[in-house]
Design a protein around this motif. Structure first.
Motif, mmCIF file in Angstrom:
data_model
loop_
_atom_site.group_PDB
_atom_site.id
_atom_site.type_symbol
_atom_site.label_atom_id
_atom_site.label_comp_id
_atom_site.label_asym_id
_atom_site.label_seq_id
_atom_site.Cartn_x
_atom_site.Cartn_y
_atom_site.Cartn_z
ATOM 1 N N LYS A 20 -6.414 8.602 -2.277
ATOM 2 C CA LYS A 20 -5.919 7.352 -1.930
ATOM 3 C C LYS A 20 -5.764 7.919 -0.819
ATOM 4 O O LYS A 20 -5.480 7.031 0.432
ATOM 5 C CB LYS A 20 -5.196 7.046 -2.573
ATOM 6 C CG LYS A 20 -4.125 6.135 -2.411
ATOM 7 C CD LYS A 20 -5.074 4.690 -3.250
ATOM 8 C CE LYS A 20 -3.822 3.680 -3.591
ATOM 9 N NZ LYS A 20 -3.637 2.268 -2.772
ATOM 10 N N ASN B 158 7.034 5.909 -4.924
ATOM 11 C CA ASN B 158 6.485 5.202 -6.074
ATOM 12 C C ASN B 158 5.988 5.592 -6.874
ATOM 13 O O ASN B 158 6.211 5.277 -8.025
ATOM 14 C CB ASN B 158 5.022 5.088 -5.103
ATOM 15 C CG ASN B 158 5.501 4.292 -4.402
ATOM 16 O OD1 ASN B 158 4.275 2.883 -4.277
ATOM 17 N ND2 ASN B 158 6.140 4.310 -2.558
ATOM 18 N N ARG C 248 -10.381 1.061 -6.218
ATOM 19 C CA ARG C 248 -9.162 -0.065 -7.078
ATOM 20 C C ARG C 248 -9.575 -0.308 -8.379
ATOM 21 O O ARG C 248 -9.172 -0.397 -9.187
ATOM 22 C CB ARG C 248 -8.550 -0.734 -6.222
ATOM 23 C CG ARG C 248 -7.618 -0.393 -5.198
ATOM 24 C CD ARG C 248 -6.324 0.037 -5.781
ATOM 25 N NE ARG C 248 -6.012 1.779 -5.837
ATOM 26 C CZ ARG C 248 -6.002 1.873 -6.674
ATOM 27 N NH1 ARG C 248 -4.219 2.496 -6.549
ATOM 28 N NH2 ARG C 248 -5.901 4.142 -6.901
ATOM 29 N N TYR D 216 7.424 4.443 -10.560
ATOM 30 C CA TYR D 216 6.757 4.628 -11.930
ATOM 31 C C TYR D 216 7.356 5.253 -13.186
ATOM 32 O O TYR D 216 6.947 4.638 -14.187
ATOM 33 C CB TYR D 216 4.948 4.858 -11.234
ATOM 34 C CG TYR D 216 4.706 4.383 -10.596
ATOM 35 C CD1 TYR D 216 5.177 2.771 -10.789
ATOM 36 C CD2 TYR D 216 3.579 4.470 -10.284
ATOM 37 C CE1 TYR D 216 4.225 2.423 -9.497
ATOM 38 C CE2 TYR D 216 2.606 3.989 -8.771
ATOM 39 C CZ TYR D 216 3.351 2.158 -8.880
ATOM 40 O OH TYR D 216 2.668 2.187 -7.957
ATOM 41 N N TYR E 223 -7.896 0.128 -11.553
ATOM 42 C CA TYR E 223 -6.803 -0.910 -12.115
ATOM 43 C C TYR E 223 -7.811 -1.167 -13.389
ATOM 44 O O TYR E 223 -6.952 -2.316 -13.947
ATOM 45 C CB TYR E 223 -6.807 -2.167 -11.391
ATOM 46 C CG TYR E 223 -5.204 -1.420 -10.214
ATOM 47 C CD1 TYR E 223 -4.037 -1.548 -11.075
ATOM 48 C CD2 TYR E 223 -5.487 -1.418 -9.257
ATOM 49 C CE1 TYR E 223 -3.148 -1.917 -10.047
ATOM 50 C CE2 TYR E 223 -3.961 -0.924 -8.291
ATOM 51 C CZ TYR E 223 -2.946 -0.826 -8.774
ATOM 52 O OH TYR E 223 -2.442 -1.254 -7.701
HETATM 53 N N1 GLN Z 1 -1.383 -2.364 -5.868
HETATM 54 C C1 GLN Z 1 -1.328 -1.438 -4.284
HETATM 55 C C2 GLN Z 1 -2.765 -0.025 -4.344
HETATM 56 O O1 GLN Z 1 -2.801 0.078 -5.539
HETATM 57 C C3 GLN Z 1 -0.096 -0.586 -4.062
HETATM 58 C C4 GLN Z 1 0.836 0.538 -5.173
HETATM 59 C C5 GLN Z 1 1.934 1.299 -4.474
HETATM 60 O O2 GLN Z 1 1.960 1.343 -3.672
HETATM 61 N N2 GLN Z 1 3.020 1.708 -4.973
HETATM 62 O O3 GLN Z 1 -2.250 0.629 -3.343
#
Ligand code: GLN
Length: 569
Positions: free
Chosen positions: A128, A467, A24, A471, A28
């Motif tokens: 993931k 999700n 992450r 996005y 991120y």
């Molecule tokens: N911030 C969390 C992650 O990166 C959730 C992101 C999400 O589920 N859209 O896992």
């Protein structure tokens, strides 16, 4: 096996925590820089960057279906995590390369960026879903009650990584020289992200055999052909079987919807416009939306009884509502970062915080608030007052609506040159994070509780596609952000009053229009659902209305959903 029920959590959880933390960090950290890199180095328009960013994130949440499928059928979780980690590290290297050569080689640099993003999308898809499902597999049947806490710890790992990535990558990559963005620094941020990913993959590679094992010492997440009966619940059918005609209808539905969504989004069925923004919006977005609906249909046709059907409906209904949450939440990496960059006083205790770092507060607040939130739910449960999951998610939607309402009112009087104080953005992230904690982990566990076992991963797929759809919508909505202060300033340096242009009080000469386009300044206000968005206030109010209305409807129907959940909370 009872002697293996231990206090505390297995050591493997900490290995997964650490691996996910580095991953992450990479994801991120890159996310913080990506939109700014596209605009400042690769010279894309902000609106296009928002579209690309939304499409990219959406695809990152579509590929987990593929990664989960490959792991379950062929390669196992461990191999997929290693492949995913290596791919993401490599993708970041492509971004590093792109950010190193753009000056002089702009077109090639753009190609390298697309290649990098493409590789990261697949890397994320392999990584993931598999790391999350391994958390579940660490606990034998009799210890499943520890799962909620395990996921809370894991969610903190996710956000600790996000926090570190959003700190380190902007420090090295988002650099301003004399107040002007340095387009050459981004590469160091991408390199840092790449190194983080390789560290995470290495840590996992070295520690997995020792710690990521069952209480009896058997490896977890190995090749599926080595799974034994103990890995499954009693009487559980592992394969989801679909009737041939349902498959046919699902495919037809997918194709039909694809063209309908495509028409709605770009106003045409065929491809006549090869501009990148239009391509992403007209191919990727409709793909995500129609894939979600077709898959949802397919699963529903195989529900075996009323209880199962109603529970699956609850997953779908909740998935629909959370689209609006993620669409609003994911403004963090695009429009909110542009605002932080262009119209915010980022003085933080005497230090000018890089714009891309402002989103760090999300990760920080999750780390601080995750445990208090899970304690709050425990307390309410003990008193018999715990809200049903969809109602918690409705709170999440209300909270995000409130966060934008506060910001909307603070930008109202800024005009074109005033600066938003950074503490308002920090408050926004605080409220949004509280919303996230009401909605995100709750949703993950709700799907786990409601899904029939044989469809669990596919239903997670639907949930993740929601999700992804969020996005994609985030990209569409980010692209309607009106001009920020910097654009007015740049225009006035060219002797043009941008406000008058936007208000259609003056008409531009061809040269003037060309000058503005060269400076990446749009000459018309954006339009959303037939409404012209004149300023940042109206822009933020779009999120207030969308999320507020979604939250209200979800709250109103939650008693009905509770009934449809048949005893699950
Ligand atoms: N911030 C969390 C992650 O990166 C959730 C992101 C999400 O589920 N859209 O896992």
């Amino acid at each position: 096996m009872s002697e293996t029920v231990k206090q505390g959590h297995p050591k493997g959880l900490w290995v997964l925590f650490g691996t996910e933390m580095w991953e992450r960090f990479n994801f991120y950290g890159m996310r913080a820089l990506l939109a700014l890199f596209m605009v400042n180095s690769l010279k894309y328009l902000e609106a296009d960057s928002s579209i690309f960013y939304g499409g990219f994130l959406a695809l990152c949440y579509l590929t987990p279906m593929l990664g989960g499928f490959v792991a379950d059928r062929f390669l196992g979780n461990r191999n997929c995590i290693l492949i995913g980690g290596l791919l993401m590290g490599l993708g970041q290297l492509f971004l590093f390369f792109s950010a190193s050569i753009f000056d002089g080689n702009l077109e090639f640099a753009k190609t390298m960026m697309w290649l990098g993003l493409f590789v990261i999308i697949f890397g994320n898809g392999f990584f993931k879903p598999n790391i999350s499902s391994m958390v579940g597999s660490l606990y034998p049947k009799q210890e499943k009650s520890k799962l909620d806490t395990a996921f809370t710890i894991f969610y903190m790992g996710i956000n600790l990584g996000a926090f570190l990535g959003q700190f380190i990558c902007p420090i090295v990559g988002d650099v301003k020289v004399d107040g002007v963005q340095d387009p050459f620094a981004f590469k160091w941020g991408f390199l840092a992200a790449s190194i983080a990913m390789f560290i995470g993959t290495f840590v996992f590679f070295v520690l997995k055999n020792k710690y990521v094992v069952t209480p009896e010492g058997r490896p977890i997440g190995g090749l599926p052909k080595y799974n034994t009966a103990e890995d499954f619940e009693e009487g559980e059918t592992q394969t989801a079987n679909f009737k041939g005609n349902s498959m046919g209808i699902a495919v037809a539905l997918f194709i039909g919807l694809f063209f309908i969504f495509r028409y709605l989004l770009v106003g045409e069925f065929g491809i006549t416009n090869f501009e990148m923004g239009k391509l992403v919006k007209g191919l990727i977005y409709p793909f995500i939306y129609s894939a979600g609906v077709a898959l949802a249909y397919l699963i529903m046709t195989s529900a075996e009884n009323k209880v199962e059907r109603q529970r699956i409906w609850v997953i779908y209904i909740v998935s629909f509502f959370i689209i609006f949450f993620w669409a609003a939440f994911e403004q963090a990496g695009s429009s909110l970062t542009f605002i932080a960059s262009n119209q915010t006083d980022r003085n933080f205790f005497g230090w000018d915080m890089p714009a891309s770092m402002v989103q760090i507060f999300n990760g920080l607040f999750v780390v601080i608030m995750a445990v208090p939130f899970s304690m709050l739910w425990d307390k309410l449960r003990a008193k018999g007052k715990e809200p049903v999951s969809p109602l918690k998610q409705a709170f999440g939607l209300f909270l995000i609506a409130i966060s934008y309402f506060i910001i909307a009112h603070n930008v109202k009087d800024l005009g074109n040159s005033g600066l938003l104080a950074i503490h308002w953005l920090i408050l926004l992230y605080l409220i949004q994070t509280a919303g996230e904690l009401c909605l995100s982990p709750i949703g993950l566990s709700l799907v786990g509780k409601l899904a029939p076992k044989r469809f669990a991963s596919l239903l997670y797929g639907v949930f993740f596609i929601a999700n992804a759809a969020g996005y994609a919508l985030a990209g569409t909505l980010g692209a309607i952000m009106p001009a920020t202060g910097d654009k007015f300033e740049k225009a006035s340096k060219l002797g043009i009053n941008l406000q008058d242009v936007l208000d259609k009080k003056i008409t531009l000469s061809t040269e003037q229009a060309a000058m503005l386009t060269k400076e990446q300044i749009g000459i018309e206000n954006p339009i959303f659902a037939g409404f012209e968005i004149h300023n940042l206030y109206e822009f933020f109010m779009v999120f207030v209305v969308l999320c507020g209305v979604a939250g209200l409807i979800l709250a109103l129907i939650s008693p009905r959903l509770k009934k449809m959940m048949h005893g699950i909370n």
